[in-house]
Design a protein around this motif. Sequence first.
Motif, mmCIF file in Angstrom:
data_model
loop_
_atom_site.group_PDB
_atom_site.id
_atom_site.type_symbol
_atom_site.label_atom_id
_atom_site.label_comp_id
_atom_site.label_asym_id
_atom_site.label_seq_id
_atom_site.Cartn_x
_atom_site.Cartn_y
_atom_site.Cartn_z
ATOM 1 N N ALA A 165 -13.590 10.981 21.290
ATOM 2 C CA ALA A 165 -14.685 10.015 21.333
ATOM 3 C C ALA A 165 -16.034 10.709 21.197
ATOM 4 C CB ALA A 165 -14.628 9.219 22.636
ATOM 5 N N ARG A 214 -5.993 -6.238 5.590
ATOM 6 C CA ARG A 214 -4.730 -5.527 5.377
ATOM 7 C C ARG A 214 -3.553 -6.487 5.451
ATOM 8 N NH1 ARG A 214 -5.348 0.286 6.102
ATOM 9 N NH2 ARG A 214 -3.086 0.447 6.324
ATOM 10 N N MET A 244 -18.763 10.175 18.214
ATOM 11 C CA MET A 244 -20.118 9.687 18.488
ATOM 12 C C MET A 244 -21.168 10.640 17.951
ATOM 13 S SD MET A 244 -20.263 8.000 22.259
ATOM 14 C CE MET A 244 -19.117 9.148 23.019
ATOM 15 N N VAL A 293 -1.829 -3.634 11.046
ATOM 16 C CA VAL A 293 -2.523 -3.157 12.235
ATOM 17 C C VAL A 293 -3.684 -2.300 11.765
ATOM 18 C CG1 VAL A 293 -2.291 -2.059 14.487
ATOM 19 C CG2 VAL A 293 -0.261 -2.988 13.379
ATOM 20 N N TYR A 346 -2.604 1.307 18.587
ATOM 21 C CA TYR A 346 -2.739 2.461 17.703
ATOM 22 C C TYR A 346 -1.356 3.011 17.360
ATOM 23 C CZ TYR A 346 -7.547 4.141 16.840
ATOM 24 O OH TYR A 346 -8.817 4.328 16.349
ATOM 25 N N ALA A 380 0.302 0.938 14.767
ATOM 26 C CA ALA A 380 -0.237 1.223 13.432
ATOM 27 C C ALA A 380 0.372 2.506 12.866
ATOM 28 C CB ALA A 380 -1.759 1.356 13.495
ATOM 29 N N MET A 381 0.464 3.506 13.705
ATOM 30 C CA MET A 381 1.029 4.777 13.267
ATOM 31 C C MET A 381 2.491 4.622 12.877
ATOM 32 S SD MET A 381 -0.872 6.909 16.249
ATOM 33 C CE MET A 381 0.123 8.396 16.190
ATOM 34 N N ARG A 430 -5.663 5.430 5.370
ATOM 35 C CA ARG A 430 -6.451 4.973 6.521
ATOM 36 C C ARG A 430 -7.852 5.566 6.512
ATOM 37 N NH1 ARG A 430 -4.097 0.839 9.648
ATOM 38 N NH2 ARG A 430 -1.835 1.200 9.806
ATOM 39 N N VAL A 452 -12.467 3.124 20.771
ATOM 40 C CA VAL A 452 -11.281 3.014 19.920
ATOM 41 C C VAL A 452 -10.837 1.554 19.848
ATOM 42 C CG1 VAL A 452 -10.400 5.357 20.067
ATOM 43 C CG2 VAL A 452 -9.905 3.768 21.909
ATOM 44 N N ARG A 492 -16.353 7.011 12.112
ATOM 45 C CA ARG A 492 -15.868 5.707 12.551
ATOM 46 C C ARG A 492 -14.476 5.352 12.034
ATOM 47 N NH1 ARG A 492 -21.345 4.841 11.901
ATOM 48 N NH2 ARG A 492 -21.098 4.000 9.787
ATOM 49 N N GLY A 493 -13.790 6.303 11.459
ATOM 50 C CA GLY A 493 -12.409 6.063 11.044
ATOM 51 C C GLY A 493 -11.482 6.083 12.246
ATOM 52 N N ALA A 538 -17.771 4.813 17.516
ATOM 53 C CA ALA A 538 -18.625 6.008 17.498
ATOM 54 C C ALA A 538 -20.015 5.687 18.043
ATOM 55 C CB ALA A 538 -18.715 6.576 16.080
ATOM 56 N N SER A 539 -20.047 4.894 19.101
ATOM 57 C CA SER A 539 -21.321 4.372 19.586
ATOM 58 C C SER A 539 -21.620 4.736 21.037
ATOM 59 C CB SER A 539 -21.297 2.841 19.404
ATOM 60 O OG SER A 539 -22.303 2.230 20.149
ATOM 61 N N PHE A 595 -11.868 2.710 25.895
ATOM 62 C CA PHE A 595 -12.939 3.670 26.160
ATOM 63 C C PHE A 595 -12.995 4.675 25.028
ATOM 64 C CE2 PHE A 595 -14.253 1.813 29.750
ATOM 65 C CZ PHE A 595 -13.933 2.321 31.006
ATOM 66 N N GLY A 596 -14.212 5.037 24.664
ATOM 67 C CA GLY A 596 -14.386 5.922 23.527
ATOM 68 C C GLY A 596 -14.606 5.134 22.254
ATOM 69 N N ASN A 637 -4.779 7.322 23.980
ATOM 70 C CA ASN A 637 -5.875 6.619 23.307
ATOM 71 C C ASN A 637 -6.441 5.473 24.124
ATOM 72 O OD1 ASN A 637 -6.069 8.161 20.926
ATOM 73 N ND2 ASN A 637 -6.397 6.294 19.740
ATOM 74 N N ALA A 638 -6.567 5.700 25.425
ATOM 75 C CA ALA A 638 -7.219 4.721 26.292
ATOM 76 C C ALA A 638 -6.559 3.340 26.116
ATOM 77 C CB ALA A 638 -8.724 4.691 26.031
ATOM 78 N N MET A 695 -7.077 0.291 12.672
ATOM 79 C CA MET A 695 -7.553 1.281 13.651
ATOM 80 C C MET A 695 -8.954 1.708 13.237
ATOM 81 S SD MET A 695 -4.437 4.068 13.828
ATOM 82 C CE MET A 695 -4.039 4.215 12.078
ATOM 83 N N ASN A 696 -9.879 1.753 14.188
ATOM 84 C CA ASN A 696 -11.166 2.365 13.880
ATOM 85 C C ASN A 696 -11.826 2.829 15.159
ATOM 86 O OD1 ASN A 696 -12.439 0.170 15.083
ATOM 87 N ND2 ASN A 696 -13.607 -0.442 13.275
ATOM 88 N N CYS A 697 -13.066 3.293 15.065
ATOM 89 C CA CYS A 697 -13.783 3.791 16.227
ATOM 90 C C CYS A 697 -15.244 3.371 16.119
ATOM 91 C CB CYS A 697 -13.665 5.319 16.282
ATOM 92 S SG CYS A 697 -14.494 6.078 17.686
ATOM 93 N N ARG A 706 0.857 -1.185 0.000
ATOM 94 C CA ARG A 706 0.000 0.000 0.000
ATOM 95 C C ARG A 706 0.891 1.232 0.000
ATOM 96 N NH1 ARG A 706 -5.192 -1.278 2.291
ATOM 97 N NH2 ARG A 706 -5.294 -3.499 2.700
#
Lengths: 337, 418
Positions: A141, B252, A145, B225, B145, B148-149, A178, B366, A150-151, B231-232, B363-364, B138-139, B227-229, A10
């Motif tokens: 966060a 990946r 929300m 690696v 994370y 991944a970075m 990403r 992540v 959601r990335g 968002a809930s 938390f959050g 990032n909790a 990464m996502n969230c 990538r």
Amino acid sequence: MAVPLPAAPRPTSTDPIAVTGVGLALPGVEDVAALPGATRTAVRAAGPVQPAARLGRRGLRYLDRTSQLALCAGQDALRDATLLSADGELAVAGESVAVVASSNLGSLDTVCQVASTIAEQTTDRVSPMALPNASSNVIAAVVAMRFGLRGPNLAFTNGPTSGIDAVFWAALLVSAGRCARALVIGAETSNPVVARLLGRTAGELLDGAVAVVVERAATADDRAASQLAELGRYARRPGVAACVDQVLAGAPGLPGIWFADSRPGGTAAGPVTPRLADHDLTAAFGLASGALGVLQCAAAVGWFAAGGADAALVTAGADTDDAVAGMLLRPAGRGRR
Amino acid sequence: MSWLISGTGAVASIGGSTDEVFAALCAGQSGLAPLRGFDRCRYRARSAYEIDDRPAPGTDVPLRATGWLLRAVAEALADAGLDTDLSDVPVIVGTGLRELRSAELGWRDGARFDAAELHFGTALRERFAAARTYTLSNACAASVYALAMACDLLDADAADAVVVAGTDTLTESMFGLLDRVQLEPPDQVRPFDVARRGTLLGDGAVAVVLRRADHGPAAARVRAVSMNCDASHPTAPDPGGIAAAIRMAHERAGVTAGQVDLILLHGTGTPLNDEAEAAALGDVFGAAIDRPLLTAVKSMTGHTSGGSGLLSVIVAARALATGRIPPTIGLREPMAEAARFRFVRHTEQAADIRLAQVDAFGFGGVNAVAVLERVGGETGTERVGGETGTERVGGETGTERVGGEAGTEPAGGGGAER
């Protein structure tokens, strides 16, 4: 039996990264073009930002102030980038949007007050609603929300350079594929805990948030979004002079403006600086800590909007800090150096 | 595209180095003990997995998380044969609570406090001359994370090596808030057990040196690696978001679920996490869920917050190299939703492991998931190197100064501008 690796690596994109939206939650300034010229008098006269007035009261009750300010700025930046409708509908897939927050001081009040409550009483007297606010990524966060983003979700607490670092990492997330775009938010607030721990009065500290949206210029073109600036070189080095030298190395000319960090040691004694006045946003807004770099990038956008034709340099951090971060921004559409 | 872990370092309640920690985990040793630095009578839960290095019982001092971070980084650099001058080497530290414990002590108990010490860059600059440092709060997903970075930074040709680290110590506020919200105070961390009552925090720091794939000896290969969230929800995990992160990591990495041999679970022992993680794994793996081995090291280290994911990465690397899988202790009766899971329980297990997955959720909402691969020959039980198990493929050592042109990273460009 060996598992073969994916055939095609990538590649990191080398396309330019553009700023496509800016949002402000700052006292006394509503238009990004007015940012560079903001005065302390006007900021003080305006009174604090009122998140409930901008967001409505729903869902704000248990959010700390930095989260509320971040929501204000984030909402405005997403709208400015035509990613969010007036009804709050996201115009793109939630997975395509990353959130990168920067705040050093945001969770300090919750953390210290809970620790005091425990010592004075017990955990029985602690409010369970404080749990999210005790985590330093609460801003990122909460924003994710609220808007369904959601990335990747990153929360930098990287000291004075954190805001510029956040913009750099947002750009890298996009270049690395990403996400298609990233919402960067710098937010800080003043309160008695922060004031005492920093040895400052509340009035010396920023109470506000700034947000920018970054995405590849090509992506912005595809969805006919306006490009407000282009991101250039970034560096994090020991000392202002080393940082500025690195960021400006190979640049065709001097920047037209320099948004610097005013604290002691914030102005370098290098060959560049006598010829380039530094412009200090903290004089108007107060010490901005993790929000400074994002505030500076927004000010660069404002300077371009008001007709600034050359590049804008932003630096955060002093010679006495662990490092200084800097970035060059260019007016949109100039292409790479 | 892949990357190599060329050195590791670790400090936890059960050991002061990678070798010690891994040996203790394989032996099923737990770091659980009565709270040492807090006033126990203020809490319902009375135990944690602390590193026992306070000057006196019942006292506390600032900057312990920073001290362990420096130790772990030093060990990783030595292990990788890297010079301790990190002027040009990026360092990404994933943390949940950074030096908030020091802020608590400063605010409430009058301890010396300097805001410049909240983030780890100040200490990293002083010890290692590092300037390209990043403290990512990032909790509980923070250090994966960070991994991944680091992969992305290497891909962008912005560095030749990256130090990835994690560190956390207990804060009274987080320990206390967990104490307040958990229905019954847990007496130990019992991941995936039907009678689990929640999590208990642990102290720990961890570091790895990450290089590009063409570089020499390595402890393990990182294939991908994600990464996502979610968002809930601010604290409750979302099985859908977790499943998406797992799928993204597999995609990946270019692997299918059926090829994963070992899963290092996030496994906090909370009702919500373990249920969500089990559901997500069941969703992604389907019928193949009864193939991989699974284990949860928080059963012995406690929940070490931001550094926990990278600690599991190091454990996965050791498991890949040695074929030794540490057990999940305290798992008496697996929850019904995990009935088909092949947990490694009570004692370590030997297995030929080629691909490992590491889960980290915070938390959050992540989420970060890593896929690691064994380096070296066909069998899983190679031991190359000294008696105490410096398990490294190849034997090249020597110091190395990493980095050419220092530290300029085009925002949005690739390496071409350097």
